[in-house]
Design a protein around this motif. Structure first.
Motif, PDB file in Angstrom:
ATOM      1  N   VAL A   1       0.846  -1.200   0.000  1.00 51.14           N
ATOM      2  CA  VAL A   1       0.000   0.000   0.000  1.00 51.14           C
ATOM      3  C   VAL A   1       0.884   1.254   0.000  1.00 51.14           C
ATOM      4  CG1 VAL A   1      -1.599   1.377   1.396  1.00 51.14           C
ATOM      5  CG2 VAL A   1      -2.019  -1.051   1.074  1.00 51.14           C
ATOM      6  N   LEU A   2       1.918   1.222   0.840  1.00 53.20           N
ATOM      7  CA  LEU A   2       2.822   2.369   0.951  1.00 53.20           C
ATOM      8  C   LEU A   2       3.496   2.653  -0.388  1.00 53.20           C
ATOM      9  CD1 LEU A   2       3.700   4.208   3.293  1.00 53.20           C
ATOM     10  CD2 LEU A   2       5.762   2.826   3.456  1.00 53.20           C
TER      11      LEU A   2
ATOM     12  N   ARG B   1       2.475   1.836  -3.420  1.00 54.81           N
ATOM     13  CA  ARG B   1       1.513   2.351  -4.396  1.00 54.81           C
ATOM     14  C   ARG B   1       1.131   3.793  -4.081  1.00 54.81           C
ATOM     15  NH1 ARG B   1      -1.525   1.290  -8.378  1.00 54.81           N
ATOM     16  NH2 ARG B   1      -3.487   0.824  -7.375  1.00 54.81           N
ATOM     17  N   PHE B   2       0.969   4.085  -2.776  1.00 54.50           N
ATOM     18  CA  PHE B   2       0.556   5.425  -2.347  1.00 54.50           C
ATOM     19  C   PHE B   2       1.626   6.460  -2.694  1.00 54.50           C
ATOM     20  CE2 PHE B   2       0.348   8.806   0.885  1.00 54.50           C
ATOM     21  CZ  PHE B   2      -0.973   9.179   0.797  1.00 54.50           C
ATOM     22  N   LEU B   3       2.896   6.083  -2.497  1.00 56.37           N
ATOM     23  CA  LEU B   3       3.968   7.062  -2.670  1.00 56.37           C
ATOM     24  C   LEU B   3       4.436   7.175  -4.112  1.00 56.37           C
ATOM     25  CD1 LEU B   3       6.093   6.458   0.540  1.00 56.37           C
ATOM     26  CD2 LEU B   3       4.475   8.278   0.082  1.00 56.37           C
ATOM     27  N   GLU B   4       4.038   6.222  -4.969  1.00 55.67           N
ATOM     28  CA  GLU B   4       4.434   6.289  -6.370  1.00 55.67           C
ATOM     29  C   GLU B   4       3.844   7.556  -6.992  1.00 55.67           C
ATOM     30  OE1 GLU B   4       4.281   3.468 -10.318  1.00 55.67           O
ATOM     31  OE2 GLU B   4       3.344   2.788  -8.467  1.00 55.67           O
ATOM     32  N   PRO B   5       4.689   8.398  -7.628  1.00 50.38           N
ATOM     33  CA  PRO B   5       4.175   9.673  -8.129  1.00 50.38           C
ATOM     34  C   PRO B   5       3.043   9.485  -9.123  1.00 50.38           C
ATOM     35  CG  PRO B   5       6.546   9.605  -8.273  1.00 50.38           C
ATOM     36  CD  PRO B   5       6.101   8.230  -7.906  1.00 50.38           C
ATOM     37  N   VAL B   6       2.014  10.314  -8.995  1.00 55.00           N
ATOM     38  CA  VAL B   6       0.891  10.287  -9.925  1.00 55.00           C
ATOM     39  C   VAL B   6       1.148  11.341 -10.994  1.00 55.00           C
ATOM     40  CG1 VAL B   6      -1.595  10.555 -10.168  1.00 55.00           C
ATOM     41  CG2 VAL B   6      -0.640   9.634  -8.058  1.00 55.00           C
TER      42      VAL B   6
ATOM     43  N   GLU C   1      -0.319  13.316 -14.112  1.00 57.55           N
ATOM     44  CA  GLU C   1      -1.623  13.608 -14.700  1.00 57.55           C
ATOM     45  C   GLU C   1      -1.566  13.526 -16.215  1.00 57.55           C
ATOM     46  OE1 GLU C   1      -4.777  15.444 -12.817  1.00 57.55           O
ATOM     47  OE2 GLU C   1      -3.449  17.002 -12.012  1.00 57.55           O
TER      48      GLU C   1
END
Lengths: 253, 163
Positions: B35-36, B38-43, B45
């Motif tokens: 989870v960590l 995936r959460f911290l992987e830059p999004v 746009e």
């Protein structure tokens, strides 16, 4: 299996971390608690009476766990949040809609915050009804009252950060209530907001209070609070059980 | 683990539950870890640098022209036989390389690396030509994938995407 596990536990690195053997005897079990900075807040042995779930309902430890969840999820939210009036609201929307598990992180933070207020109040009620605030625990009651105020303070300051209509007007109303306090009210309101109304200065101040000042104070006082429980003779339930000397050690567990 | 001298090889109840607890702990940490990550992987746009960018229609770009896409960090070069999307980052130490229209070259202000329109090094310390982004032309519209950087040793005509 024994050979490689023994090789690890006998290594110099392992023994520099753990200065005691495997906790399968009274001495090593005591050493686990007394040689560890985190565990030493807790007593080495507890009375059987205080282990009864319906005595404390585990409310103190629940509050501590919730604080831990809030610290972790809060830190993660900080990776995506900028406390600026231009960006705060957009960042929260972005966190909820674009970031994987972002919605989960925010909801965990929010519900743990609500839960912590509830649990802390219930903890206080429990301490009151079991008479656990009486000497020698009166100092710890005061620490507990400060912890309650800090918990409410953390909730209040966190309320502003999403920077939506609810936040904005809640803090407008809340700080106006603070303004009615006798003598210090108006100054207190100005100090909190960093101005005459809720704006960028207020957001900056509430952010600093929410992520640093209040959690830092909470961490310090929670440590003191738990350590004081041990120093004041463990849970108050122990007193009743002392007559029978029914102290839980490894033999009875 | 707890000693089980009574019957060697036999697992005690405490050892069993200890192992179950330990395994659940490992499983829980693994979940937290994923989870960590995936959460911290830059999004990134849609349309921003790092994604597939719509550059425009083929006929908007004249043969011989160099067009700068500042947000998407590349130059779209149209030659006789097709398009090149050249990454604006100098292959020497990463400065932004400006296109000098009057001289018809890319001139890096940091250490004076000079590049031709095709991105080849004329002079200076740059070790290789300007990097490329893949181009795809669909229904006359040019799409540049700024998430994939192509390094090259020299310019070849087959690097061109025909219009």
């Amino acid at each position: 299996m024994t050979t490689w596990s023994q090789r690890i536990t006998r290594s110099r690195v392992w023994r520099s971390f753990f200065r005691h053997g495997w906790p399968d005897n009274p001495l090593d079990r005591s050493l686990v608690m007394t040689t560890n900075i985190f565990f030493h807040l807790h007593p080495v042995k507890v009375s059987r009476a205080s282990l009864k779930a319906t005595y404390s309902f585990g409310l103190g430890i629940l509050a501590t766990i919730l604080f831990g969840i809030l610290a972790i999820t809060g830190t993660l939210i900080m990776f995506y949040y900028v406390p600026s009036t231009e960006r705060a609201y957009e960042d929260i929307i972005f966190l909820q809609t674009k970031v994987p598990y972002g919605q989960l992180m925010r909801n965990m933070h929010r519900w743990a915050a609500h839960g912590m207020v509830l649990v802390v109040v219930l903890h206080m009620v429990r301490v009151f009804y079991t008479g656990a605030y009486k000497p020698p625990r009166e100092f710890n009651w005061i620490v507990g009252v400060i912890l309650l105020l800090l918990t409410l303070g953390a909730s209040f300051t966190g309320y502003l950060l999403p920077w939506d209509q609810l936040s904005y007007w809640a803090i407008t109303v809340g700080t106006n209530i603070a303004g009615y306090a006798p003598f210090i009210g108006p100054d207190l309101r100005m100090m909190l907001l960093g101005g005459v109304e809720v704006g960028q200065n207020a957001l900056t101040r509430f952010y600093a209070l929410h992520i640093m000042v209040i959690p830092g104070a909470l961490l310090l006082l929670i440590s003191l609070h738990i350590w004081r429980v041990r120093k004041d003779g463990g849970l108050a339930a122990q007193r009743k059980a002392e007559d029978s000397l029914n102290i839980v050690g490894e033999e009875t567990l | 683990m707890t000693k089980s001298q009574d019957k060697p090889g036999q697992v005690t109840r405490r050892e069993f539950f200890g192992a179950i607890f330990g395994l659940s702990l490992v499983a829980m940490m693994a979940q937290f870890g994923s989870v960590l990550a995936r959460f911290l992987e830059p999004v990134i746009e849609e349309g921003a640098f790092g994604t597939v960018v719509r550059a425009g229609r083929v006929e908007e770009f004249e043969v011989g022209s160099v067009n700068y896409f500042r947000q998407a960090r590349f130059y779209l070069v149209r030659l006789e036989d097709g398009f090149l999307a050249e990454y604006r980052k100098c292959t020497h130490l990463g400065c932004v390389v400006p296109w000098i229209e009057e001289e018809g070259i890319f001139n890096c202000p940091c250490h004076s690396s000079l590049f031709t329109k095709e991105g080849e090094v004329i002079s200076g310390p740059a070790p290789r030509p300007l990097d490329l982004f893949p181009i795809e032309i669909r229904d006359g519209v040019i799409y540049v994938d700024t998430g994939t950087i192509i390094e090259r040793e020299a310019f070849h005509p087959d690097q061109l995407t025909p219009a």
